[in-house]
Each structure stands twice: as C-alpha cells, then as structure tokens.
Design a protein around this motif. Sequence first.
Motif, PDB file in Angstrom:
ATOM      1  N   ALA A 284       0.941  -1.302  -0.085  1.00 22.98           N
ATOM      2  CA  ALA A 284       0.099   0.158  -0.118  1.00 22.98           C
ATOM      3  C   ALA A 284       0.804   1.149   0.023  1.00 22.98           C
ATOM      4  O   ALA A 284       1.938   1.135   0.596  1.00 22.98           O
ATOM      5  CB  ALA A 284      -0.800   0.050   1.220  1.00 22.98           C
ATOM      6  N   GLY A 285       0.569   2.210  -0.670  1.00 24.48           N
ATOM      7  CA  GLY A 285       1.179   3.460  -0.469  1.00 24.48           C
ATOM      8  C   GLY A 285       1.961   3.700  -1.913  1.00 24.48           C
ATOM      9  O   GLY A 285       1.428   3.041  -2.873  1.00 24.48           O
ATOM     10  N   GLU A 286       2.834   4.682  -1.910  1.00 22.12           N
ATOM     11  CA  GLU A 286       3.579   5.114  -2.961  1.00 22.12           C
ATOM     12  C   GLU A 286       4.828   4.345  -3.296  1.00 22.12           C
ATOM     13  O   GLU A 286       5.382   4.262  -4.487  1.00 22.12           O
ATOM     14  CB  GLU A 286       4.061   6.406  -2.956  1.00 22.12           C
ATOM     15  CG  GLU A 286       3.032   7.511  -2.867  1.00 22.12           C
ATOM     16  CD  GLU A 286       2.094   7.555  -3.949  1.00 22.12           C
ATOM     17  OE1 GLU A 286       2.534   7.367  -4.981  1.00 22.12           O
ATOM     18  OE2 GLU A 286       0.768   7.864  -3.962  1.00 22.12           O
ATOM     19  N   ALA A 287       5.531   3.412  -2.472  1.00 23.73           N
ATOM     20  CA  ALA A 287       6.543   2.552  -2.539  1.00 23.73           C
ATOM     21  C   ALA A 287       6.182   1.414  -3.389  1.00 23.73           C
ATOM     22  O   ALA A 287       5.149   0.839  -3.540  1.00 23.73           O
ATOM     23  CB  ALA A 287       7.083   2.008  -1.138  1.00 23.73           C
ATOM     24  N   THR A 288       7.186   1.615  -4.272  1.00 23.49           N
ATOM     25  CA  THR A 288       7.063  -0.017  -5.342  1.00 23.49           C
ATOM     26  C   THR A 288       7.835  -1.028  -4.709  1.00 23.49           C
ATOM     27  O   THR A 288       8.849  -1.435  -5.225  1.00 23.49           O
ATOM     28  CB  THR A 288       7.509   0.510  -6.803  1.00 23.49           C
ATOM     29  OG1 THR A 288       6.992   1.923  -7.195  1.00 23.49           O
ATOM     30  CG2 THR A 288       7.428  -0.485  -7.846  1.00 23.49           C
ATOM     31  N   GLU A 289       7.082  -1.790  -3.965  1.00 16.64           N
ATOM     32  CA  GLU A 289       7.647  -2.842  -3.350  1.00 16.64           C
ATOM     33  C   GLU A 289       6.615  -4.133  -3.092  1.00 16.64           C
ATOM     34  O   GLU A 289       5.281  -3.930  -3.166  1.00 16.64           O
ATOM     35  CB  GLU A 289       8.150  -2.456  -1.959  1.00 16.64           C
ATOM     36  CG  GLU A 289       8.964  -1.370  -1.535  1.00 16.64           C
ATOM     37  CD  GLU A 289      10.547  -1.898  -2.061  1.00 16.64           C
ATOM     38  OE1 GLU A 289      10.576  -2.898  -2.306  1.00 16.64           O
ATOM     39  OE2 GLU A 289      11.213  -0.860  -2.124  1.00 16.64           O
ATOM     40  N   GLU A 290       7.263  -5.388  -3.375  1.00 14.09           N
ATOM     41  CA  GLU A 290       6.197  -6.486  -3.234  1.00 14.09           C
ATOM     42  C   GLU A 290       6.068  -6.778  -2.027  1.00 14.09           C
ATOM     43  O   GLU A 290       6.875  -6.981  -0.966  1.00 14.09           O
ATOM     44  CB  GLU A 290       7.182  -7.606  -3.939  1.00 14.09           C
ATOM     45  CG  GLU A 290       6.221  -9.209  -3.933  1.00 14.09           C
ATOM     46  CD  GLU A 290       7.175 -10.234  -4.835  1.00 14.09           C
ATOM     47  OE1 GLU A 290       6.657 -11.139  -5.215  1.00 14.09           O
ATOM     48  OE2 GLU A 290       8.355  -9.931  -4.525  1.00 14.09           O
ATOM     49  N   GLN A 291       4.670  -7.159  -1.618  1.00 17.93           N
ATOM     50  CA  GLN A 291       4.258  -7.953  -0.632  1.00 17.93           C
ATOM     51  C   GLN A 291       3.827  -9.176  -0.762  1.00 17.93           C
ATOM     52  O   GLN A 291       2.636  -9.424  -1.487  1.00 17.93           O
ATOM     53  CB  GLN A 291       3.293  -7.116   0.115  1.00 17.93           C
ATOM     54  CG  GLN A 291       2.674  -7.704   1.438  1.00 17.93           C
ATOM     55  CD  GLN A 291       1.555  -7.082   2.295  1.00 17.93           C
ATOM     56  OE1 GLN A 291       0.884  -6.198   1.462  1.00 17.93           O
ATOM     57  NE2 GLN A 291       1.509  -7.125   3.545  1.00 17.93           N
ATOM     58  N   ILE A 292       4.316 -10.287  -0.106  1.00 14.91           N
ATOM     59  CA  ILE A 292       4.104 -11.806  -0.527  1.00 14.91           C
ATOM     60  C   ILE A 292       2.845 -11.761   0.746  1.00 14.91           C
ATOM     61  O   ILE A 292       3.185 -11.830   1.708  1.00 14.91           O
ATOM     62  CB  ILE A 292       5.192 -12.504  -0.435  1.00 14.91           C
ATOM     63  CG1 ILE A 292       6.091 -12.538  -1.538  1.00 14.91           C
ATOM     64  CG2 ILE A 292       4.759 -13.924  -0.486  1.00 14.91           C
ATOM     65  CD1 ILE A 292       7.360 -12.907  -1.330  1.00 14.91           C
ATOM     66  N   VAL A 293       1.939 -12.377   0.141  1.00 11.89           N
ATOM     67  CA  VAL A 293       0.716 -12.749   0.968  1.00 11.89           C
ATOM     68  C   VAL A 293       0.909 -14.022   1.586  1.00 11.89           C
ATOM     69  O   VAL A 293       0.408 -14.161   2.718  1.00 11.89           O
ATOM     70  CB  VAL A 293      -0.597 -12.137   0.298  1.00 11.89           C
ATOM     71  CG1 VAL A 293      -1.711 -12.758   1.214  1.00 11.89           C
ATOM     72  CG2 VAL A 293      -0.553 -10.911   0.037  1.00 11.89           C
ATOM     73  N   ALA A 294       1.324 -15.002   0.626  1.00 10.52           N
ATOM     74  CA  ALA A 294       1.117 -16.507   0.989  1.00 10.52           C
ATOM     75  C   ALA A 294       2.147 -17.276   0.182  1.00 10.52           C
ATOM     76  O   ALA A 294       2.104 -16.802  -1.129  1.00 10.52           O
ATOM     77  CB  ALA A 294      -0.231 -17.157   1.023  1.00 10.52           C
ATOM     78  N   ALA A 295       2.757 -18.131   0.469  1.00  9.63           N
ATOM     79  CA  ALA A 295       3.746 -19.106  -0.188  1.00  9.63           C
ATOM     80  C   ALA A 295       3.063 -20.339  -0.519  1.00  9.63           C
ATOM     81  O   ALA A 295       2.440 -20.750   0.544  1.00  9.63           O
ATOM     82  CB  ALA A 295       4.956 -18.928  -0.009  1.00  9.63           C
ATOM     83  N   ASN A 296       3.564 -21.272  -1.483  1.00  6.45           N
ATOM     84  CA  ASN A 296       3.253 -22.755  -2.163  1.00  6.45           C
ATOM     85  C   ASN A 296       1.824 -22.712  -1.803  1.00  6.45           C
ATOM     86  O   ASN A 296       1.428 -23.891  -1.097  1.00  6.45           O
ATOM     87  CB  ASN A 296       3.939 -23.485  -0.896  1.00  6.45           C
ATOM     88  CG  ASN A 296       5.476 -23.087  -0.955  1.00  6.45           C
ATOM     89  OD1 ASN A 296       6.200 -23.415  -2.166  1.00  6.45           O
ATOM     90  ND2 ASN A 296       6.290 -23.083   0.270  1.00  6.45           N
ATOM     91  N   VAL A 297       1.135 -21.979  -2.206  1.00  6.40           N
ATOM     92  CA  VAL A 297      -0.356 -22.395  -2.375  1.00  6.40           C
ATOM     93  C   VAL A 297      -0.829 -23.070  -3.500  1.00  6.40           C
ATOM     94  O   VAL A 297      -0.398 -22.955  -4.468  1.00  6.40           O
ATOM     95  CB  VAL A 297      -1.129 -21.006  -2.100  1.00  6.40           C
ATOM     96  CG1 VAL A 297      -2.692 -21.323  -2.482  1.00  6.40           C
ATOM     97  CG2 VAL A 297      -0.953 -20.269  -0.869  1.00  6.40           C
ATOM     98  N   ASP A 298      -1.724 -24.199  -3.449  1.00  5.98           N
ATOM     99  CA  ASP A 298      -2.324 -24.839  -4.444  1.00  5.98           C
ATOM    100  C   ASP A 298      -3.190 -24.434  -4.869  1.00  5.98           C
ATOM    101  O   ASP A 298      -3.280 -24.280  -6.141  1.00  5.98           O
ATOM    102  CB  ASP A 298      -2.450 -26.498  -4.271  1.00  5.98           C
ATOM    103  CG  ASP A 298      -1.100 -27.002  -3.530  1.00  5.98           C
ATOM    104  OD1 ASP A 298      -0.215 -27.480  -4.243  1.00  5.98           O
ATOM    105  OD2 ASP A 298      -0.821 -27.460  -2.450  1.00  5.98           O
ATOM    106  N   THR A 299      -4.292 -23.896  -4.262  1.00  5.40           N
ATOM    107  CA  THR A 299      -5.640 -23.756  -4.894  1.00  5.40           C
ATOM    108  C   THR A 299      -5.736 -21.921  -3.821  1.00  5.40           C
ATOM    109  O   THR A 299      -5.771 -22.238  -2.631  1.00  5.40           O
ATOM    110  CB  THR A 299      -6.630 -24.617  -4.529  1.00  5.40           C
ATOM    111  OG1 THR A 299      -6.388 -25.939  -4.845  1.00  5.40           O
ATOM    112  CG2 THR A 299      -8.160 -24.244  -4.610  1.00  5.40           C
TER     113      THR A 299
END
Length: 289
Positions: A34-49
């Motif tokens: 969120a906001g102006e910064a161009t950064e990645e936020q990983i919400v969850a990993a190794n999700v199948d569905t």
Amino acid sequence: MLGDWVVIRPRIEEKKATIQAVLPRKSKFSRKTAGEATEEQIVAANVDTVFLVSALNQDFNARRLERYLIMAWESGATPVIILNKADLCSNVEEVVAEVESVAFGVSIHPISALHQDGLDALNQYLLLGRTISLLGSSGVGKSTLMNRLLGREEQKVQEVREGDDRGRHTTTYRQLFLLPSGACVIDTPGMRELQLWEGESGFQETFEDIQELASQCYFRDCQHGSEPKCAVKAAIAAGTLTKDRYESYIKLQRELAFLARKMDKKAQLAEKERWKKIHRELRGFYKRR
C-alpha cells in the motif's frame, strides 16, 4: 513467510526444532504494498488452490473479482471462486452467470457458510498435503467459512455494516490451520487495497475473451478506437462484450504498464547505484596502493 516449507532439526528433549533451510517456493501470491513505494508484499507461499471469496450481497463486485483473478493466475496457484452468503441472494443463478462471463474455466461454488449449504462441494480441494488460501475483501465471510472447514469456532466473526454490506476487519493477521482432512488452509485479513504487483500471464488468462477478439481485428495494431473492422468494438455493439468489462481491461492494462515502468526505473537507479559503489571501492583500492 506463511506457507514456506522448511527443513528442521528436532530438539526432542526441549520439544523444539531448529530451521536448517527454507525450501524453494512453487508458488507465491503477491501484491504491491500500500502507498507510493514500489515494493512487493508476499501474502502467502506454496499455495495450491486460492479460494477467491465474494459475498452475494450489495458489496458484490465483478470488477474487483477480475483483479483477484489476475493475481491468482499470476501466483501459480489454481483459482476457485466461492460465492458466499447465497442465502441473502434472490438471483444466485444470474450472479453465477455474470461471474462465468469474467472467469473462464474457473470453478464457481455458491455457498452459505453460515447455514452450511454447499460446503460439501469444497471437499475436492481439501486433500491431504494440499494448501489452500482464503482471499477476499472484509465482510465476505472468510472467518465463518474457516470455522466451518475446521469444525469449530476458531475465528472471531463480525456483522457487516448496515446500509452498504461493507465488512469490518475480523482477521487481523495471516494464520495457517490444519484441517482434519490433512489439508492446510491459510486465512488472510480482508484486503481493502489490492494493488497489482505482477500480472502479464495472469492478465492474459483473466481477459482471454478480449484477447481473442483483439486477434480478430482487421489491423494487427488496432487500438479499438476509430479503426474500421474492429472486432472488439463490434462485440460491444452486439452486446457480447460489456462496456464495463472492456473499460476494466483497459484500466488494468494501464495499471500494469505503469507498474512496469516504475519497476524499470527503480532497476535502472539500483544498477546506477551499484556501479557508483564499485567505482568508490576501486578508487579506495588504488589509493591504498
């Protein structure tokens, strides 16, 4: 990161373990911070569905669902659309048809988590060793659904606001639960701001219908404006493509292009700074000599 698999060395006497390594990820669900910064936020990993949960009330929004679909396809996981609160909707079949028109090849399940209707259809995804993530806006009923899947009241639930059916944040942080079936489910907070991070392949999947129409235009570089023999404009005029969906296509396409330009500029600045550091180190080396 929640969902990462790790190699551990157990310390049985202490009833603890030491992490030795984090295994490579097979998928990740990301959004721009969120906001102006161009950064990645990983919400969850190794999700199948990915269960994309929407509520069949006043807050239902097909355009928001398109955005979720882009991110789900891009993650490497398989999206499944859960239309919750079917007990509050008098035209479920019409809404399902609307969702089908924007979610090609995606399984759609209308349910009522509150009344436990339609939940048996989800068992096909809740298999031993599989990881599922619940994603959706606040108030769509993710916490209630999570409780039903667990078979116990684990997550707190709140009523939506009167008047607009908008939700209040109930889940405030990500949690991973082990179901009796052996599947893992990641429950996430409702996302009020969902900015795209990556999406080229996800965009192609989500707007497959418009991409196919564009390939039928007379001019290969057709911008679908004043050009003659435009298949996209013809579909809008014929009513087989809605103007709202086309406008969403253009908006998200521009958003991804803008993000790509920002990321490219950031990469250029980082590379420039890297060479400056190398030159400083070289100057220091020659001075010491």
